[in-house]
Design a protein around this motif. Structure first.
Motif, PDB file in Angstrom:
ATOM      1  N   TYR A 197       1.900  43.740  37.906  1.00  0.00           N
ATOM      2  CA  TYR A 197       3.228  42.615  37.639  1.00  0.00           C
ATOM      3  C   TYR A 197       2.972  42.518  36.065  1.00  0.00           C
ATOM      4  N   ARG A 198       1.592  42.243  35.506  1.00  0.00           N
ATOM      5  CA  ARG A 198       1.332  41.862  34.137  1.00  0.00           C
ATOM      6  C   ARG A 198       1.960  42.966  33.118  1.00  0.00           C
ATOM      7  N   GLN A 199       2.067  44.169  33.781  1.00  0.00           N
ATOM      8  CA  GLN A 199       2.399  45.411  32.815  1.00  0.00           C
ATOM      9  C   GLN A 199       3.918  45.382  32.818  1.00  0.00           C
ATOM     10  N   LYS A 250      11.764  42.817  49.121  1.00  0.00           N
ATOM     11  CA  LYS A 250      11.779  44.395  49.818  1.00  0.00           C
ATOM     12  C   LYS A 250      11.463  44.304  51.228  1.00  0.00           C
ATOM     13  N   GLU A 251      11.144  43.269  51.945  1.00  0.00           N
ATOM     14  CA  GLU A 251      10.478  43.183  53.156  1.00  0.00           C
ATOM     15  C   GLU A 251      11.400  42.851  54.308  1.00  0.00           C
ATOM     16  N   THR A 252      12.365  41.856  53.770  1.00  0.00           N
ATOM     17  CA  THR A 252      12.817  41.129  54.800  1.00  0.00           C
ATOM     18  C   THR A 252      14.260  42.017  55.203  1.00  0.00           C
ATOM     19  N   PRO A 253      14.570  42.209  56.705  1.00  0.00           N
ATOM     20  CA  PRO A 253      15.746  42.737  56.998  1.00  0.00           C
ATOM     21  C   PRO A 253      16.721  42.020  56.361  1.00  0.00           C
ATOM     22  N   ILE A 254      17.921  42.793  56.118  1.00  0.00           N
ATOM     23  CA  ILE A 254      19.137  42.192  55.445  1.00  0.00           C
ATOM     24  C   ILE A 254      19.814  41.137  56.182  1.00  0.00           C
ATOM     25  N   GLY A 255      19.726  41.056  57.598  1.00  0.00           N
ATOM     26  CA  GLY A 255      20.297  40.090  58.280  1.00  0.00           C
ATOM     27  C   GLY A 255      19.608  38.588  58.029  1.00  0.00           C
ATOM     28  N   LYS A 256      18.578  38.622  57.637  1.00  0.00           N
ATOM     29  CA  LYS A 256      17.554  37.574  57.619  1.00  0.00           C
ATOM     30  C   LYS A 256      17.555  37.106  56.157  1.00  0.00           C
ATOM     31  N   LEU A 280       5.820  45.317  43.846  1.00  0.00           N
ATOM     32  CA  LEU A 280       4.630  46.386  43.333  1.00  0.00           C
ATOM     33  C   LEU A 280       3.398  46.326  44.160  1.00  0.00           C
ATOM     34  N   GLY A 281       3.322  45.535  45.400  1.00  0.00           N
ATOM     35  CA  GLY A 281       2.029  45.411  45.809  1.00  0.00           C
ATOM     36  C   GLY A 281       1.571  43.880  45.537  1.00  0.00           C
ATOM     37  N   ASP A 282       0.397  43.248  46.021  1.00  0.00           N
ATOM     38  CA  ASP A 282      -0.369  42.103  45.613  1.00  0.00           C
ATOM     39  C   ASP A 282      -1.002  41.995  44.670  1.00  0.00           C
TER      40      ASP A 282
END
Length: 92
Positions: A17-19, A43-49, A10-12
């Motif tokens: 996140y408290r919600q 979210k951001e890591t490629p599936i292979g890694k 949900l971003g940084d």
């Protein structure tokens, strides 16, 4: 219930996140940082890694066992179905 807290990134901003999440022990900024790091990595890591990226953050075998049991027992109020009513433990 706060359904839809399925470890989505949900971003940084901790306030976002408290919600959706609740720290059950000491509300430590390190706990929020760890949660955000976990969500961002998913979210951001490629599936292979993904496995190598997740290994230092999460006990993958335990998560798989947890998800399997949720399916076996048809937990309609947990992570698998509603993305709610689950707990994570931050191991020191």
């Amino acid at each position: 219930p706060r359904g839809s807290a399925g470890l989505a990134y949900l971003g940084d901003n901790v306030a976002t996140y408290r919600q959706k999440y609740e720290i059950k022990t000491k509300d430590d900024p390190k706990s929020w940082t760890a949660l955000i790091t976990l969500c961002r990595t998913l979210k951001e890591t490629p599936i292979g890694k993904l496995e190598s990226a997740m290994t230092p953050l999460l006990d993958i075998d335990q998560v798989i066992s947890f998800l399997a049991l949720e399916n076996i027992f048809i937990n309609s109020d947990g992570y698998w179905v509603r993305a709610s009513d689950f707990e994570l433990y931050l191991d020191a």
